[in-house]
Scaffold this motif. Structure first.
Motif, PDB file in Angstrom:
ATOM      1  N   LEU A  29      -9.601 -40.514 -68.652  1.00 25.89           N
ATOM      2  CA  LEU A  29      -8.899 -41.793 -68.770  1.00 25.89           C
ATOM      3  C   LEU A  29      -7.487 -41.659 -69.298  1.00 25.89           C
ATOM      4  O   LEU A  29      -6.780 -42.653 -69.410  1.00 25.89           O
ATOM      5  CB  LEU A  29      -9.681 -42.725 -69.695  1.00 25.89           C
ATOM      6  N   SER A  30      -7.079 -40.464 -69.634  1.00 26.76           N
ATOM      7  CA  SER A  30      -5.814 -40.295 -70.353  1.00 26.76           C
ATOM      8  C   SER A  30      -4.603 -40.776 -69.574  1.00 26.76           C
ATOM      9  O   SER A  30      -3.574 -41.071 -70.174  1.00 26.76           O
ATOM     10  CB  SER A  30      -5.623 -38.830 -70.751  1.00 26.76           C
ATOM     11  N   SER A  31      -4.695 -40.898 -68.250  1.00 25.82           N
ATOM     12  CA  SER A  31      -3.560 -41.367 -67.465  1.00 25.82           C
ATOM     13  C   SER A  31      -3.771 -42.781 -66.929  1.00 25.82           C
ATOM     14  O   SER A  31      -3.025 -43.229 -66.073  1.00 25.82           O
ATOM     15  CB  SER A  31      -3.290 -40.407 -66.303  1.00 25.82           C
ATOM     16  N   TYR A  32      -4.772 -43.479 -67.457  1.00 20.67           N
ATOM     17  CA  TYR A  32      -5.111 -44.810 -66.978  1.00 20.67           C
ATOM     18  C   TYR A  32      -4.737 -45.884 -67.988  1.00 20.67           C
ATOM     19  O   TYR A  32      -4.988 -45.733 -69.188  1.00 20.67           O
ATOM     20  CB  TYR A  32      -6.613 -44.922 -66.703  1.00 20.67           C
ATOM     21  N   ALA A  33      -4.174 -46.975 -67.490  1.00 25.98           N
ATOM     22  CA  ALA A  33      -4.073 -48.189 -68.283  1.00 25.98           C
ATOM     23  C   ALA A  33      -5.443 -48.858 -68.287  1.00 25.98           C
ATOM     24  O   ALA A  33      -6.160 -48.816 -67.280  1.00 25.98           O
ATOM     25  CB  ALA A  33      -3.038 -49.132 -67.684  1.00 25.98           C
ATOM     26  N   MET A  34      -5.788 -49.476 -69.401  1.00 29.17           N
ATOM     27  CA  MET A  34      -7.111 -50.071 -69.546  1.00 29.17           C
ATOM     28  C   MET A  34      -6.993 -51.511 -70.009  1.00 29.17           C
ATOM     29  O   MET A  34      -6.120 -51.844 -70.813  1.00 29.17           O
ATOM     30  CB  MET A  34      -7.932 -49.287 -70.579  1.00 29.17           C
ATOM     31  N   GLY A  35      -7.915 -52.330 -69.538  1.00 26.63           N
ATOM     32  CA  GLY A  35      -7.918 -53.725 -69.943  1.00 26.63           C
ATOM     33  C   GLY A  35      -9.329 -54.206 -70.231  1.00 26.63           C
ATOM     34  O   GLY A  35     -10.300 -53.610 -69.783  1.00 26.63           O
ATOM     35  N   TRP A  36      -9.396 -55.279 -71.010  1.00 20.48           N
ATOM     36  CA  TRP A  36     -10.653 -55.996 -71.241  1.00 20.48           C
ATOM     37  C   TRP A  36     -10.479 -57.425 -70.736  1.00 20.48           C
ATOM     38  O   TRP A  36      -9.458 -58.066 -71.027  1.00 20.48           O
ATOM     39  CB  TRP A  36     -11.025 -56.025 -72.718  1.00 20.48           C
ATOM     40  N   PHE A  37     -11.469 -57.878 -69.997  1.00 18.00           N
ATOM     41  CA  PHE A  37     -11.492 -59.248 -69.500  1.00 18.00           C
ATOM     42  C   PHE A  37     -12.849 -59.853 -69.851  1.00 18.00           C
ATOM     43  O   PHE A  37     -13.800 -59.131 -70.141  1.00 18.00           O
ATOM     44  CB  PHE A  37     -11.308 -59.259 -67.971  1.00 18.00           C
ATOM     45  N   GLY A  55      -1.820 -45.429 -75.474  1.00 16.38           N
ATOM     46  CA  GLY A  55      -2.228 -46.212 -76.635  1.00 16.38           C
ATOM     47  C   GLY A  55      -1.055 -46.732 -77.435  1.00 16.38           C
ATOM     48  O   GLY A  55      -1.243 -47.412 -78.446  1.00 16.38           O
ATOM     49  N   GLY A  56       0.151 -46.441 -76.968  1.00 17.78           N
ATOM     50  CA  GLY A  56       1.328 -46.853 -77.700  1.00 17.78           C
ATOM     51  C   GLY A  56       1.705 -48.311 -77.536  1.00 17.78           C
ATOM     52  O   GLY A  56       2.478 -48.842 -78.331  1.00 17.78           O
ATOM     53  N   SER A  57       1.185 -48.961 -76.520  1.00 17.93           N
ATOM     54  CA  SER A  57       1.480 -50.377 -76.284  1.00 17.93           C
ATOM     55  C   SER A  57       0.183 -51.132 -76.038  1.00 17.93           C
ATOM     56  O   SER A  57      -0.680 -50.670 -75.291  1.00 17.93           O
ATOM     57  CB  SER A  57       2.389 -50.537 -75.060  1.00 17.93           C
ATOM     58  N   THR A  58       0.065 -52.278 -76.689  1.00 16.87           N
ATOM     59  CA  THR A  58      -1.114 -53.127 -76.521  1.00 16.87           C
ATOM     60  C   THR A  58      -0.681 -54.551 -76.233  1.00 16.87           C
ATOM     61  O   THR A  58       0.431 -54.968 -76.609  1.00 16.87           O
ATOM     62  CB  THR A  58      -2.009 -53.112 -77.778  1.00 16.87           C
ATOM     63  N   ILE A  70      -7.638 -53.708 -79.457  1.00 18.52           N
ATOM     64  CA  ILE A  70      -7.985 -52.736 -78.430  1.00 18.52           C
ATOM     65  C   ILE A  70      -7.466 -51.373 -78.863  1.00 18.52           C
ATOM     66  O   ILE A  70      -6.374 -51.256 -79.430  1.00 18.52           O
ATOM     67  CB  ILE A  70      -7.417 -53.143 -77.052  1.00 18.52           C
ATOM     68  N   SER A  71      -8.257 -50.341 -78.603  1.00 15.54           N
ATOM     69  CA  SER A  71      -7.840 -48.985 -78.940  1.00 15.54           C
ATOM     70  C   SER A  71      -8.478 -48.022 -77.950  1.00 15.54           C
ATOM     71  O   SER A  71      -9.360 -48.404 -77.174  1.00 15.54           O
ATOM     72  CB  SER A  71      -8.244 -48.629 -80.372  1.00 15.54           C
ATOM     73  N   VAL A  79     -12.604 -46.401 -74.397  1.00 13.31           N
ATOM     74  CA  VAL A  79     -11.743 -47.473 -74.880  1.00 13.31           C
ATOM     75  C   VAL A  79     -12.628 -48.451 -75.648  1.00 13.31           C
ATOM     76  O   VAL A  79     -13.782 -48.683 -75.283  1.00 13.31           O
ATOM     77  CB  VAL A  79     -11.039 -48.178 -73.705  1.00 13.31           C
ATOM     78  N   TYR A  80     -12.059 -49.031 -76.700  1.00  8.59           N
ATOM     79  CA  TYR A  80     -12.823 -49.922 -77.576  1.00  8.59           C
ATOM     80  C   TYR A  80     -12.164 -51.296 -77.660  1.00  8.59           C
ATOM     81  O   TYR A  80     -10.955 -51.439 -77.489  1.00  8.59           O
ATOM     82  CB  TYR A  80     -12.911 -49.325 -78.978  1.00  8.59           C
ATOM     83  N   LEU A  81     -12.990 -52.274 -77.972  1.00 11.35           N
ATOM     84  CA  LEU A  81     -12.487 -53.606 -78.300  1.00 11.35           C
ATOM     85  C   LEU A  81     -13.198 -54.044 -79.572  1.00 11.35           C
ATOM     86  O   LEU A  81     -14.393 -54.347 -79.550  1.00 11.35           O
ATOM     87  CB  LEU A  81     -12.736 -54.607 -77.176  1.00 11.35           C
TER      88      LEU A  81
END
Length: 128
Positions: A29-37, A55-58, A70-71, A79-81
């Motif tokens: 996942l290191s090159s993926y943007a992640m989201g929670w919906f 992880g530098g921008s949320t 989110i982290s 990834v966590y919420l």
């Protein structure tokens, strides 16, 4: 292909906390943007939070700012919420999502159509 597995949901009283996890397999996942919906019954899926690849921008929906965090742990491919001060209106099925791309901010991270991969969802129920 990336397979995302959500976990950590449950039943909690208002004011309580839960931590959701989104574990990936198939790719790092290191090159993926992640989201929670999240999606409540009878409602459209809505944005909750997102994090860029490092992880530098949320980014957060206004409704969860100051309560949710989110982290990500790229070493664990997870990834966590963290959800604190939960309210009954937070009740929904929560899904994580992934896309191997960069985005400058809102307008993509907060759009369901921007993401390529989705987890199966985990139910969060907050009782009053």
């Amino acid at each position: 292909q990336v397979q995302l597995s959500n976990s950590g949901g449950g039943l909690v009283q208002a004011g309580g906390s839960l931590r959701l996890s989104c574990a990936a397999s198939g790719r790092t996942l290191s090159s993926y943007a992640m989201g929670w919906f999240r999606q409540a019954p009878g409602k459209e899926r809505e944005f909750v939070a997102a994090i860029n690849w490092s992880g530098g921008s949320t980014y957060y929906a206004d409704s969860v700012k100051g309560r949710f965090t989110i982290s990500r742990d790229n070493a664990k491919n997870t990834v966590y919420l963290q959800m604190n001060s939960l309210k009954p209106e937070d009740t929904a099925v929560y899904h994580c999502a992934a896309r191997r791309d960069y985005c400058s901010g809102y307008g993509c991270y907060d759009e369901t159509s921007w993401y390529d991969y989705w987890g199966q969802g985990t139910q969060v129920t907050v009782s009053s």
